[in-house]
Scaffold this active site. Structure first.
Site, PDB file in Angstrom:
ATOM      1  N   ASP A  49     -43.273  -9.264  53.505  1.00 38.56           N
ATOM      2  CA  ASP A  49     -42.702 -10.058  52.412  1.00 38.56           C
ATOM      3  C   ASP A  49     -43.115  -9.455  51.071  1.00 38.56           C
ATOM      4  O   ASP A  49     -44.252  -9.616  50.635  1.00 38.56           O
ATOM      5  CB  ASP A  49     -43.218 -11.500  52.506  1.00 38.56           C
ATOM      6  CG  ASP A  49     -42.604 -12.394  51.437  1.00 38.56           C
ATOM      7  OD1 ASP A  49     -41.481 -12.880  51.661  1.00 38.56           O
ATOM      8  OD2 ASP A  49     -43.236 -12.585  50.380  1.00 38.56           O
ATOM      9  N   TYR A  54     -43.700  -7.793  42.590  1.00 34.08           N
ATOM     10  CA  TYR A  54     -45.002  -7.339  43.095  1.00 34.08           C
ATOM     11  C   TYR A  54     -45.252  -5.850  42.813  1.00 34.08           C
ATOM     12  O   TYR A  54     -46.343  -5.346  43.075  1.00 34.08           O
ATOM     13  CB  TYR A  54     -45.126  -7.575  44.610  1.00 34.08           C
ATOM     14  CG  TYR A  54     -44.916  -8.998  45.076  1.00 34.08           C
ATOM     15  CD1 TYR A  54     -44.874 -10.067  44.186  1.00 34.08           C
ATOM     16  CD2 TYR A  54     -44.757  -9.298  46.430  1.00 34.08           C
ATOM     17  CE1 TYR A  54     -44.663 -11.368  44.611  1.00 34.08           C
ATOM     18  CE2 TYR A  54     -44.557 -10.601  46.864  1.00 34.08           C
ATOM     19  CZ  TYR A  54     -44.499 -11.627  45.953  1.00 34.08           C
ATOM     20  OH  TYR A  54     -44.293 -12.918  46.392  1.00 34.08           O
ATOM     21  N   LYS A  79     -37.237  -9.983  46.761  1.00 33.82           N
ATOM     22  CA  LYS A  79     -36.802 -11.140  45.957  1.00 33.82           C
ATOM     23  C   LYS A  79     -36.280 -10.705  44.593  1.00 33.82           C
ATOM     24  O   LYS A  79     -36.771  -9.728  44.019  1.00 33.82           O
ATOM     25  CB  LYS A  79     -37.985 -12.107  45.748  1.00 33.82           C
ATOM     26  CG  LYS A  79     -38.763 -12.419  47.020  1.00 33.82           C
ATOM     27  CD  LYS A  79     -39.855 -13.459  46.821  1.00 33.82           C
ATOM     28  CE  LYS A  79     -40.720 -13.582  48.060  1.00 33.82           C
ATOM     29  NZ  LYS A  79     -41.831 -12.612  48.139  1.00 33.82           N
ATOM     30  N   HIS A 112     -36.241 -15.682  43.646  1.00 32.42           N
ATOM     31  CA  HIS A 112     -37.703 -15.893  43.604  1.00 32.42           C
ATOM     32  C   HIS A 112     -38.061 -17.248  43.018  1.00 32.42           C
ATOM     33  O   HIS A 112     -39.065 -17.853  43.387  1.00 32.42           O
ATOM     34  CB  HIS A 112     -38.337 -14.772  42.770  1.00 32.42           C
ATOM     35  CG  HIS A 112     -39.758 -14.474  43.113  1.00 32.42           C
ATOM     36  ND1 HIS A 112     -40.285 -13.213  43.055  1.00 32.42           N
ATOM     37  CD2 HIS A 112     -40.773 -15.261  43.525  1.00 32.42           C
ATOM     38  CE1 HIS A 112     -41.560 -13.246  43.420  1.00 32.42           C
ATOM     39  NE2 HIS A 112     -41.878 -14.477  43.707  1.00 32.42           N
TER      40      HIS A 112
END
Ligand SMILES: NC(=O)c1ccc[n+]([C@@H]2O[C@H](COP(=O)([O-])OP(=O)(O)OC[C@H]3O[C@@H](n4cnc5c(N)ncnc54)[C@H](OP(=O)(O)O)[C@@H]3O)[C@@H](O)[C@H]2O)c1
Length: 275
Positions: A49, A54, A79, A112
Site C-alpha cells: 500500500d 509517500y 492513491k 486519498h
C-alpha cells in the site's frame, strides 16, 4: 507466515485483495523501501500500500518488478494526492504514478482524502481509469458516512474499498456498517495505532495470555472483523511478526475485551473535520 497468501477478500470488481498488506507511509525513499517490500514479498506478503504522497512509488515499483514474483500475484495500491484532485488533474496524476511505479496497471487506485468541491469529479476520473482497466479496482480513503452518502447516489461504480484509520481504539462503527451495507471492503490503516497504544495494559494482557505480541493481537483483531489490514514496518523481524497471524485466533472473550477499548483515538488526519 503460514497461509498468508491464501487469505484474500473478493472485491466488487471481482478482484481478490490479500487481507494483509505492507504499508509504506514514512518508509524512506530508496533502498529502505525497496528492501522492506522485497523482504515482505519474500515472506509471502502479496500486497503493498503506497501513495503519491509517500514519495516512494518508484521504490515500491522497482521492488515489485525485481522480486521474481509474477506481477499478477502482487496487489499494488496507490492513491491520488489532494493537490491532484479534479477530473483532468486526476487522470494526469494517475499516469505519473504509473510511470513512477513502472507498472502497466495498479490493482487499486484510491482517492486519498475527500477533498471538498473536487471529490466527485475526481471519482469520475477513477471510474474512467477503471473502465480502461488501468486501475483494476478503485476506491476511497478517509471517507466517513457523510462523504459516502454524497458519493454513492452519483457513482457509476461503487467504491471497492474504503481505507480508514481503524484499531480497537478507533472503530468508526457507523462508517464500517455503511460500507458493509454497500459491499465496500474496509481497509484498516494505522492498525498498530501508529505505535501509540502498543503498551496498553489490556492488549498486553491478551497478548501475554496467548503468547503473542501486542502487534499481532491488534492485527488479528482487525482480521477477525473482516478488515484488510495495512501494518507498516521497515524492520524485517517486525514485517515477519506482522504477517504471522494465521496460526492463532482471538477467542470471543478477547475480542470483546478489545472491542471495549474504543476511545476515538485518531493518530493522523481526522476526516470528521472535512466537510
Ligand atoms: N489512507 C491514509 O490516509 C493513510 C494514513 C495513514 C496510514 N495509511 C497506511 O497504513 C499504513 C500503516 O499505518 P501507519 O504507518 O500509520 O502505522 P502502523 O502500521 O499503525 O504503525 C507503524 C509504527 O509501528 C511500528 N511497528 C510496526 N510493527 C511493529 C511491531 N511488530 N512491533 C512494534 N512496533 C511496530 C513501526 O516502526 P518501524 O517501521 O520502525 O518498525 C511504526 O513506527 C501506512 O504505511 C499506509 O500504507 C494510510
Amino acid at each position: 507466515m503460514s497461509g498468508l497468501a491464501s487469505t484474500a477478500i473478493r472485491l466488487n470488481s471481482g478482484a481478490l485483495i490479500p487481507q494483509v498488506g505492507l504499508g509504506v507511509w514514512q518508509s524512506p525513499a530508496g533502498a529502505t523501501t525497496r528492501e522492506a517490500v522485497l523482504t515482505a514479498l519474500g515472506l509471502g506478503y502479496r500486497h503493498v500500500d503506497t501513495a503519491r504522497a509517500y514519495s516512494n512509488e518508484a521504490d515500491v515499483g522497482a521492488a515489485v518488478r525485481s522480486s521474481g514474483v509474477p506481477r499478477e500475484q502482487i496487489f499494488v495500491t496507490t492513491k491520488l494526492w489532494n493537490a491532484d484532485q479534479g477530473y483532468d488533474q486526476a487522470l494526469r496524476a494517475f499516469d505519473a504514478s504509473l510511470a513512477r511505479l513502472g507498472l502497466e496497471y495498479v490493482d487499486l487506485y484510491l482517492l486519498h482524502w475527500p477533498v471538498a468541491g473536487k471529490r466527485l469529479d475526481s471519482w469520475r476520473a477513477l471510474e474512467r481509469l477503471h473502465d480502461e482497466k488501468r486501475a483494476r479496482s478503485i476506491g476511497v480513503s478517509n471517507f466517513l458516512v457523510a462523504h459516502l452518502k454524497e458519493l454513492l447516489p452519483s457513482a457509476k461504480h461503487v467504491p471497492a474499498v474504503n481505507q480508514i484509520e481503524l484499531s480497537p481504539f478507533l472503530q468508526r462503527a457507523d462508517t464500517v456498517a455503511l460500507c458493509l451495507e454497500h459491499g465496500i471492503v474496509v481497509e484498516a490503516y494505522s492498525p498498530l495505532t501508529h505505535g501509540q497504544r502498543l503498551g496498553h495494559p489490556a492488549v498486553v494482557e491478551v497478548a501475554r495470555s496467548i503468547g503473542r505480541s501486542v502487534a499481532q493481537v491488534l492485527l488479528r483483531w482487525g482480521l477477525q472483523h473482516g478488515f484488510v489490514i495495512l501494518p507498516k514496518s521497515t524492520k524485517p523481524a517486525r514485517i515477519a511478526e506482522n504477517g504471522g497471524l494465521f496460526d492463532f485466533a482471538l477467542d470471543d472473550a478477547a475480542m470483546r475485551r478489545l472491542d471495549a477499548l474504543e476511545e476515538g483515538l485518531v493518530t493522523g488526519w481526522d476526516p470528521a473535520t472535512q466537510p
